[in-house]
Scaffold this active site. Sequence first.
Site, mmCIF file in Angstrom:
data_model
loop_
_atom_site.group_PDB
_atom_site.id
_atom_site.type_symbol
_atom_site.label_atom_id
_atom_site.label_comp_id
_atom_site.label_asym_id
_atom_site.label_seq_id
_atom_site.Cartn_x
_atom_site.Cartn_y
_atom_site.Cartn_z
ATOM 1 N N ASP A 64 36.059 19.368 -4.704
ATOM 2 C CA ASP A 64 36.298 20.912 -4.828
ATOM 3 C C ASP A 64 37.092 21.264 -5.983
ATOM 4 O O ASP A 64 36.877 22.357 -6.621
ATOM 5 C CB ASP A 64 37.095 21.314 -3.611
ATOM 6 C CG ASP A 64 35.943 21.237 -2.231
ATOM 7 O OD1 ASP A 64 34.836 21.207 -2.663
ATOM 8 O OD2 ASP A 64 36.622 21.539 -1.347
ATOM 9 N N GLY A 65 38.033 20.405 -6.502
ATOM 10 C CA GLY A 65 38.818 20.522 -7.494
ATOM 11 C C GLY A 65 37.896 20.865 -8.812
ATOM 12 O O GLY A 65 38.218 21.724 -9.876
ATOM 13 N N ARG A 69 37.315 24.021 -11.119
ATOM 14 C CA ARG A 69 37.607 24.203 -12.412
ATOM 15 C C ARG A 69 36.597 24.765 -13.522
ATOM 16 O O ARG A 69 36.559 25.411 -14.398
ATOM 17 C CB ARG A 69 37.996 22.616 -13.138
ATOM 18 C CG ARG A 69 37.884 22.327 -14.630
ATOM 19 C CD ARG A 69 38.333 20.971 -15.053
ATOM 20 N NE ARG A 69 37.716 20.550 -16.441
ATOM 21 C CZ ARG A 69 38.455 21.248 -17.581
ATOM 22 N NH1 ARG A 69 39.539 21.961 -17.334
ATOM 23 N NH2 ARG A 69 38.242 20.892 -18.684
ATOM 24 N N ASP A 140 42.666 30.682 -3.864
ATOM 25 C CA ASP A 140 44.014 31.362 -3.485
ATOM 26 C C ASP A 140 45.115 31.559 -4.657
ATOM 27 O O ASP A 140 44.964 30.918 -5.647
ATOM 28 C CB ASP A 140 44.731 30.533 -2.206
ATOM 29 C CG ASP A 140 44.914 29.070 -2.694
ATOM 30 O OD1 ASP A 140 45.110 28.544 -3.592
ATOM 31 O OD2 ASP A 140 44.609 28.434 -1.553
ATOM 32 N N ARG A 150 65.500 25.837 1.013
ATOM 33 C CA ARG A 150 65.708 27.243 1.250
ATOM 34 C C ARG A 150 64.636 28.129 1.288
ATOM 35 O O ARG A 150 63.660 28.124 0.404
ATOM 36 C CB ARG A 150 66.939 27.808 0.436
ATOM 37 C CG ARG A 150 66.645 27.948 -1.203
ATOM 38 C CD ARG A 150 67.898 28.281 -1.779
ATOM 39 N NE ARG A 150 68.123 29.648 -1.432
ATOM 40 C CZ ARG A 150 69.093 30.390 -2.281
ATOM 41 N NH1 ARG A 150 69.479 30.006 -3.331
ATOM 42 N NH2 ARG A 150 69.441 31.744 -1.927
ATOM 43 N N THR A 180 39.630 28.268 4.115
ATOM 44 C CA THR A 180 39.617 26.821 4.629
ATOM 45 C C THR A 180 40.676 25.864 3.791
ATOM 46 O O THR A 180 40.596 24.811 3.953
ATOM 47 C CB THR A 180 38.161 26.419 4.885
ATOM 48 O OG1 THR A 180 37.500 26.577 3.630
ATOM 49 C CG2 THR A 180 37.713 27.135 5.875
ATOM 50 N N LEU A 184 44.387 27.803 5.657
ATOM 51 C CA LEU A 184 44.167 27.342 7.113
ATOM 52 C C LEU A 184 45.432 26.276 7.300
ATOM 53 O O LEU A 184 45.883 26.107 8.484
ATOM 54 C CB LEU A 184 42.821 26.258 6.830
ATOM 55 C CG LEU A 184 42.534 25.652 8.095
ATOM 56 C CD1 LEU A 184 42.265 26.654 9.292
ATOM 57 C CD2 LEU A 184 41.484 24.588 7.915
ATOM 58 N N SER A 185 46.098 25.520 6.447
ATOM 59 C CA SER A 185 47.183 24.623 6.779
ATOM 60 C C SER A 185 48.271 25.623 6.946
ATOM 61 O O SER A 185 49.012 25.013 7.817
ATOM 62 C CB SER A 185 47.487 23.862 5.471
ATOM 63 O OG SER A 185 46.137 22.798 5.107
#
Length: 291
Positions: A64-65, A69, A140, A150, A180, A184-185
């Site tokens: 996917d990367g 790109r 994203d 923090r 996704t 999603l994470s």
Amino acid sequence: MIRLGVVGHRGYEGLPGVLTTLRMLAPALDLSLSFEDSLRDIAGRDAPAIVPGEVDAILTLGGDGKLLRAARIVEPHPTPIIGINLGRLGFLTCCPADQMEAALRRFVAGEHVVEARMTLDARVQDMLGVERARWRALNDVVLHKGGFARVVTMLVQANGETVARYAADGIVLATPTGSTAYNLSAGGPVVFPTLETILVTPVSAHTLAIRPLVLPPTSEVTVRAEDGPDELLVTVDGQVGATFAVGEALVVQRSPYPVLIVRYQEGSFFATMREKLHWGGLMDRDEHTRC
């Protein structure tokens, strides 16, 4: 003749062999090949370089990367992207390497679908309101802290109206395609990728009263860090970005330039969810037990 640009990940052992196969197929399929600069020494010294706007499609070799790109290489030109997976997940790709020939033959024959995927325009404005950085995202835009233990206090607004103040490790502003990915994470919703929405998902929010939001695509989302580490980070599609300071503004809205992704009929979104993310895994497990 179809002008096909090729983008690939040199980290995959099988890449040279895949490029050899591709160059052998090109004459029979009436393909004119060009390559990103990092591949030209593997493809041959006479291999031409990709010229954005002068290719009919892009073939990505990797995961996917590499597809993300490729979207940046050809922007803002409406160039279809065919993703061939050489890695593990490959959620955005259409098929593994051993199916590349069949995928290209079907593409040349017009036996494919091109999906327009919404993208986001993101910009950082300094404390005087001057724009100092701009990107386009397919997945994203994430505002997050570095290695500091923090939380960050953030004011989030939509079209100038205050949505909430978040105390969290960061915030994910995602497209449906990116729903996704990191979204999603972080506990955000899964959204069908051809819809148009902006997802706002806090990362490890320090409250029980904050939940992910689904906003209309016409929203202009502004995030300001009010407190936190001296230096924050904005990361786009997990690949590019910049530092971000308290008092600056991150402004995100729908881009007028979608990314075009090639799909085949059997590679539906739900089939990919089942295969790649084990969607409905309990049902599969129960069926396997009964067998």
